[in-house]
Design a protein around this motif. Sequence first.
Motif, PDB file in Angstrom:
ATOM      1  N   ALA A   1     -64.187  34.287  19.213  1.00  0.00           N
ATOM      2  CA  ALA A   1     -64.182  35.401  18.021  1.00  0.00           C
ATOM      3  C   ALA A   1     -63.034  36.081  17.799  1.00  0.00           C
ATOM      4  O   ALA A   1     -62.218  36.058  16.793  1.00  0.00           O
ATOM      5  CB  ALA A   1     -65.349  36.156  18.119  1.00  0.00           C
ATOM      6  N   LEU A   2     -62.378  36.564  18.836  1.00  0.00           N
ATOM      7  CA  LEU A   2     -61.008  37.136  19.248  1.00  0.00           C
ATOM      8  C   LEU A   2     -60.003  36.110  18.709  1.00  0.00           C
ATOM      9  O   LEU A   2     -59.115  36.309  17.942  1.00  0.00           O
ATOM     10  CB  LEU A   2     -60.869  37.555  20.349  1.00  0.00           C
ATOM     11  N   VAL A   3     -59.988  34.879  19.221  1.00  0.00           N
ATOM     12  CA  VAL A   3     -59.060  33.866  18.926  1.00  0.00           C
ATOM     13  C   VAL A   3     -59.148  33.351  17.365  1.00  0.00           C
ATOM     14  O   VAL A   3     -58.110  33.316  16.899  1.00  0.00           O
ATOM     15  CB  VAL A   3     -59.373  32.618  19.703  1.00  0.00           C
TER      16      VAL A   3
ATOM     17  N   GLN B   1     -53.044  28.906  21.208  1.00  0.00           N
ATOM     18  CA  GLN B   1     -53.464  28.228  22.413  1.00  0.00           C
ATOM     19  C   GLN B   1     -54.543  29.187  22.849  1.00  0.00           C
ATOM     20  O   GLN B   1     -54.721  29.616  24.060  1.00  0.00           O
ATOM     21  CB  GLN B   1     -52.187  28.501  23.563  1.00  0.00           C
ATOM     22  N   GLY B   2     -55.451  29.365  21.979  1.00  0.00           N
ATOM     23  CA  GLY B   2     -56.821  30.166  22.186  1.00  0.00           C
ATOM     24  C   GLY B   2     -57.961  29.435  23.392  1.00  0.00           C
ATOM     25  O   GLY B   2     -58.737  30.177  23.821  1.00  0.00           O
TER      26      GLY B   2
ATOM     27  N   VAL C   1     -54.965  34.365  29.814  1.00  0.00           N
ATOM     28  CA  VAL C   1     -55.871  34.151  31.126  1.00  0.00           C
ATOM     29  C   VAL C   1     -56.523  35.512  31.374  1.00  0.00           C
ATOM     30  O   VAL C   1     -57.712  35.781  31.599  1.00  0.00           O
ATOM     31  CB  VAL C   1     -54.951  33.884  32.222  1.00  0.00           C
ATOM     32  N   ILE C   2     -55.928  36.863  31.063  1.00  0.00           N
ATOM     33  CA  ILE C   2     -56.159  37.950  31.392  1.00  0.00           C
ATOM     34  C   ILE C   2     -57.319  38.414  30.363  1.00  0.00           C
ATOM     35  O   ILE C   2     -58.521  39.056  30.825  1.00  0.00           O
ATOM     36  CB  ILE C   2     -55.155  39.128  31.599  1.00  0.00           C
ATOM     37  N   ILE C   3     -57.142  38.262  29.103  1.00  0.00           N
ATOM     38  CA  ILE C   3     -57.888  38.575  27.953  1.00  0.00           C
ATOM     39  C   ILE C   3     -59.377  37.664  28.263  1.00  0.00           C
ATOM     40  O   ILE C   3     -60.396  38.510  28.311  1.00  0.00           O
ATOM     41  CB  ILE C   3     -57.470  38.339  26.720  1.00  0.00           C
ATOM     42  N   GLY C   4     -59.229  36.695  28.509  1.00  0.00           N
ATOM     43  CA  GLY C   4     -60.659  35.785  28.548  1.00  0.00           C
ATOM     44  C   GLY C   4     -61.233  36.128  29.910  1.00  0.00           C
ATOM     45  O   GLY C   4     -62.658  36.187  29.923  1.00  0.00           O
ATOM     46  N   GLY C   5     -60.523  36.339  31.104  1.00  0.00           N
ATOM     47  CA  GLY C   5     -61.335  36.850  32.202  1.00  0.00           C
ATOM     48  C   GLY C   5     -61.836  38.133  32.021  1.00  0.00           C
ATOM     49  O   GLY C   5     -62.985  38.192  32.561  1.00  0.00           O
ATOM     50  N   ALA C   6     -61.175  38.999  31.300  1.00  0.00           N
ATOM     51  CA  ALA C   6     -62.100  40.326  31.003  1.00  0.00           C
ATOM     52  C   ALA C   6     -63.225  40.054  30.191  1.00  0.00           C
ATOM     53  O   ALA C   6     -64.223  40.999  30.673  1.00  0.00           O
ATOM     54  CB  ALA C   6     -60.820  41.187  30.287  1.00  0.00           C
ATOM     55  N   PHE C   7     -63.366  39.370  29.469  1.00  0.00           N
ATOM     56  CA  PHE C   7     -64.586  39.206  28.600  1.00  0.00           C
ATOM     57  C   PHE C   7     -65.640  38.572  29.732  1.00  0.00           C
ATOM     58  O   PHE C   7     -66.665  38.975  29.520  1.00  0.00           O
ATOM     59  CB  PHE C   7     -64.290  38.028  27.540  1.00  0.00           C
ATOM     60  N   GLY C   8     -65.181  37.743  30.517  1.00  0.00           N
ATOM     61  CA  GLY C   8     -66.056  37.132  31.693  1.00  0.00           C
ATOM     62  C   GLY C   8     -66.889  38.263  32.251  1.00  0.00           C
ATOM     63  O   GLY C   8     -67.835  38.278  32.650  1.00  0.00           O
TER      64      GLY C   8
END
Length: 329
Positions: free
Chosen positions: A187-189, A196-197, A296-303
């Motif tokens: 959704a953020l992407v 490179q979402g 990498v950080i944003i995606g990992g934070a969502f996880g």
Amino acid sequence: MSREIKTSELSRALIVVGPFVAAYFVSRETALLNLGLIAVSLLIPALRLQLAPKVVAWHYLAILVTFAALFLAAPIKPLFVVLTALAGFLAVAVTRYGEHFRTLGNWVFIPAVYLACEVREGVSAAEALRHAGMIVVSSPIALALVCGIQIYDRRRRGDAATSFGPPTAEWFLPSLATAMAVFAAAALVEILDLKQGQWVMWSAASVVVGDLSASTGKLKQRAIGAFVGVPLGFLAGIALPQSRIGYALAVLAATLTLISFSRYIVGFGLRCFFIALAASFAGGASGIAEERVANVIIGGAFGLIAVALTEIVWQRVTRKAGGPTQASP
């Protein structure tokens, strides 16, 4: 070095990925480089789980179907977000039938999401459709190469029945956490139209590996790899001239890191290095360091948030039910 590099897997990966790089040199068709990801995505579970060729074929079909669904849904952003989250859920939910199905699920989700985003990045709808068509039409070559390796290996060591291990009792919570993380990342992407979402979505799913402690550890490894590998690749690219050969070799090296190293942090750090280097060779390195690290950080934070939320909800539910409170995704 011999302990760090898995030479047997590396040699087999070169066999299945190398021909596509060679074909790219001849034809200059960039779709052929993307086929390397499909090839290595088939090879990793095949080697780890000693899959029979017919199982590899089913795995291949699952990748193509998922890729096609996400690619066709991409113009409709809400549909793409929902389908991507569903793909993340199913990648983990299959462990209900055997814990080792997680490996297969991961290597359906990763190539399908990555290619669905990569193929459409910065090109017209017609060019994206042509690119996707080239991938689908040429992909049986990747299947044939991986099946050939499996047939050779099974003849040498003897046929063994494929086993996916015992069913996982607590499969729903990690599946839900993965779906939540991927949904938020996708959704953020789509809302911010991030470049490179796929890195955001990939990172969101990959961090969900167990409880909050294990997931935090996975994110730390990915963050360190990105913080070290991406800037070094960018700097190396500055020192080297733009080159089609260099670009192809950097893409080849990045693909091989998916399978060639014993320690995850080493493989991921080198993967970040070679991807940044490939972008430099292609003349698109502007902002690459900040972009990759941030994704990498944003995606990992969502996880991490998804894992924490499912743990909290599960603990409250089990308290009300009077059951144990130690279960976690």
